[in-house]
Design a protein around this motif. Structure first.
Motif, mmCIF file in Angstrom:
data_model
loop_
_atom_site.group_PDB
_atom_site.id
_atom_site.type_symbol
_atom_site.label_atom_id
_atom_site.label_comp_id
_atom_site.label_asym_id
_atom_site.label_seq_id
_atom_site.Cartn_x
_atom_site.Cartn_y
_atom_site.Cartn_z
ATOM 1 N N LEU A 68 -13.549 139.085 58.632
ATOM 2 C CA LEU A 68 -13.891 139.241 57.210
ATOM 3 C C LEU A 68 -13.121 140.443 56.650
ATOM 4 C CD1 LEU A 68 -15.733 138.101 54.940
ATOM 5 C CD2 LEU A 68 -17.417 139.826 55.590
ATOM 6 N N ASN A 102 -26.214 136.306 52.938
ATOM 7 C CA ASN A 102 -24.847 136.554 53.407
ATOM 8 C C ASN A 102 -24.810 137.232 54.783
ATOM 9 O OD1 ASN A 102 -23.649 135.552 50.991
ATOM 10 N ND2 ASN A 102 -24.242 137.457 49.964
ATOM 11 N N HIS A 115 -13.649 141.382 50.714
ATOM 12 C CA HIS A 115 -14.675 140.340 50.755
ATOM 13 C C HIS A 115 -15.992 140.906 51.280
ATOM 14 C CE1 HIS A 115 -15.555 135.830 51.747
ATOM 15 N NE2 HIS A 115 -16.314 136.320 50.769
ATOM 16 N N TRP A 116 -15.895 141.787 52.303
ATOM 17 C CA TRP A 116 -17.098 142.421 52.858
ATOM 18 C C TRP A 116 -17.794 143.262 51.795
ATOM 19 C CZ3 TRP A 116 -18.370 147.582 53.446
ATOM 20 C CH2 TRP A 116 -19.444 147.870 54.299
ATOM 21 N N HIS A 174 -21.575 142.648 50.006
ATOM 22 C CA HIS A 174 -22.570 143.719 49.983
ATOM 23 C C HIS A 174 -23.041 143.987 48.550
ATOM 24 C CE1 HIS A 174 -23.393 145.346 53.942
ATOM 25 N NE2 HIS A 174 -22.105 145.159 54.284
ATOM 26 N N THR A 225 -11.939 143.505 54.052
ATOM 27 C CA THR A 225 -12.715 144.616 53.490
ATOM 28 C C THR A 225 -13.200 144.306 52.081
ATOM 29 O OG1 THR A 225 -11.401 146.163 54.798
ATOM 30 C CG2 THR A 225 -12.663 147.064 52.954
ATOM 31 N N ARG A 248 -22.238 135.622 57.187
ATOM 32 C CA ARG A 248 -20.843 135.838 56.756
ATOM 33 C C ARG A 248 -20.425 137.283 56.962
ATOM 34 N NH1 ARG A 248 -20.085 133.256 50.919
ATOM 35 N NH2 ARG A 248 -17.910 133.739 51.448
ATOM 36 N N LEU A 249 -21.348 138.227 56.798
ATOM 37 C CA LEU A 249 -21.009 139.632 57.020
ATOM 38 C C LEU A 249 -20.785 139.927 58.498
ATOM 39 C CD1 LEU A 249 -23.511 141.340 54.538
ATOM 40 C CD2 LEU A 249 -21.019 141.285 54.345
#
Length: 282
Positions: free
Chosen positions: A242, A233, A246-247, A251, A244, A236-237
């Motif tokens: 992005l 990921n 989803h972030w 993680h 919060t 994507r990170l």
């Protein structure tokens, strides 16, 4: 042999012709002497010479017939016998070739326990098990849960540890994901199939290969292994838009992957202890 007989027949013909000519010359000489003076040569001697000439001429005919017989053998009988012998030789070679079994691939024949007199049948009584030379030496076949069907992709990084080579983590990469689940297959039969007969849900078959050359060195084909596949990921990170939530979710996924990697290393450490100490095996 036939050519030698032909040369001998020519020699006998020449000999018979010489004898015939000698007898004929003598007959003509005696006949001429009798014609000039009848009292010089007796009629009986003339008749005797005439019979000898006829006998010599018959001998020439017999020798000529013998030569023709030899020539016939050379031109027709011997070629036919040669073809028949070649056909018999080819048939014998075919029967001899049937006594040797050739494998379609290079490999090792294992569990070859035949004895003299045993009947070998590929369906009921095979002679042994042919293990191809490259079988199990290039890829690891793993079964992953159906929950991972949407995230399991070709190119994912994975790790594996095998019982046959403990205390070792092998970096892997996913090279193929089978898009069918084996336990869901339906085979034609004379009975209706109840879906509840499938007690355990099937797994997704995934093919993994070592990330580096020589990764499988020391691992015998057919070994039992434990494997983890990890999602990536990082890209994507790095996206600016992005959210919060989803972030945080991504993680958490990466953290779970890290935990699984740590657990895999613990399993690699505990496998020898579990096998040699707790199970009583050695």
């Amino acid at each position: 042999m036939a050519k030698t007989e032909l040369v001998g027949a020519d020699a006998r013909i020449q000999e018979a012709q010489s004898s015939y000519k000698q007898a004929l010359d003598e007959l003509e000489t005696k006949t001429e002497l009798q014609r000039r003076n009848a009292s010089t040569v007796a009629q009986r001697e003339i008749e005797k010479l005439a019979n000898i000439v006829e006998g010599r001429q018959a001998a020439i005919s017999a020798v000529m017939a013998s030569k023709q017989s030899v020539e016939s053998q050379i031109s027709s009988v011997l070629p036919a016998q040669k073809k028949s012998a070649e056909a018999a030789l080819a048939q014998a070679q075919v029967e001899l070739d049937k006594t040797v079994v050739y494998a379609g691939v290079a490999g090792t024949l294992e569990q070859f326990t035949l004895r003299k007199g045993d009947i070998v049948n590929p369906f009921m009584r095979p002679a042994g098990v042919l293990i191809p030379a490259e079988a199990g030496r290039k890829a690891l076949i793993g079964g992953f849960s159906q929950l991972e069907a949407q995230v399991m992709k070709v190119g994912m990084v994975a790790e594996a540890t095998c019982i046959s080579m403990p205390l070792t983590i092998i970096p892997m990469v996913v090279t193929e994901v089978q898009d069918l689940i084996a336990t869901g297959q339906v085979r034609a039969s004379d009975q209706l199939i109840d879906a509840q007969q499938v007690v355990r849900p099937g797994t997704i078959t995934v093919f993994l290969e070592p990330l580096f050359a020589g990764g499988f060195d020391g691992v015998p084909p057919g070994s039992s292994c434990i494997a983890n596949a990890y999602t990536n990921n990082h890209d994507r990170l790095a996206e600016e838009d992005l959210g919060t939530a989803h972030w945080l979710f991504l993680h958490v996924i990466d953290t779970v992957g890290l935990v699984h990697a740590i657990i895999l290393r613990f399993q690699a450490l505990l496998l020898p202890v579990q096998t040699l100490v707790f199970s009583g095996g050695h």
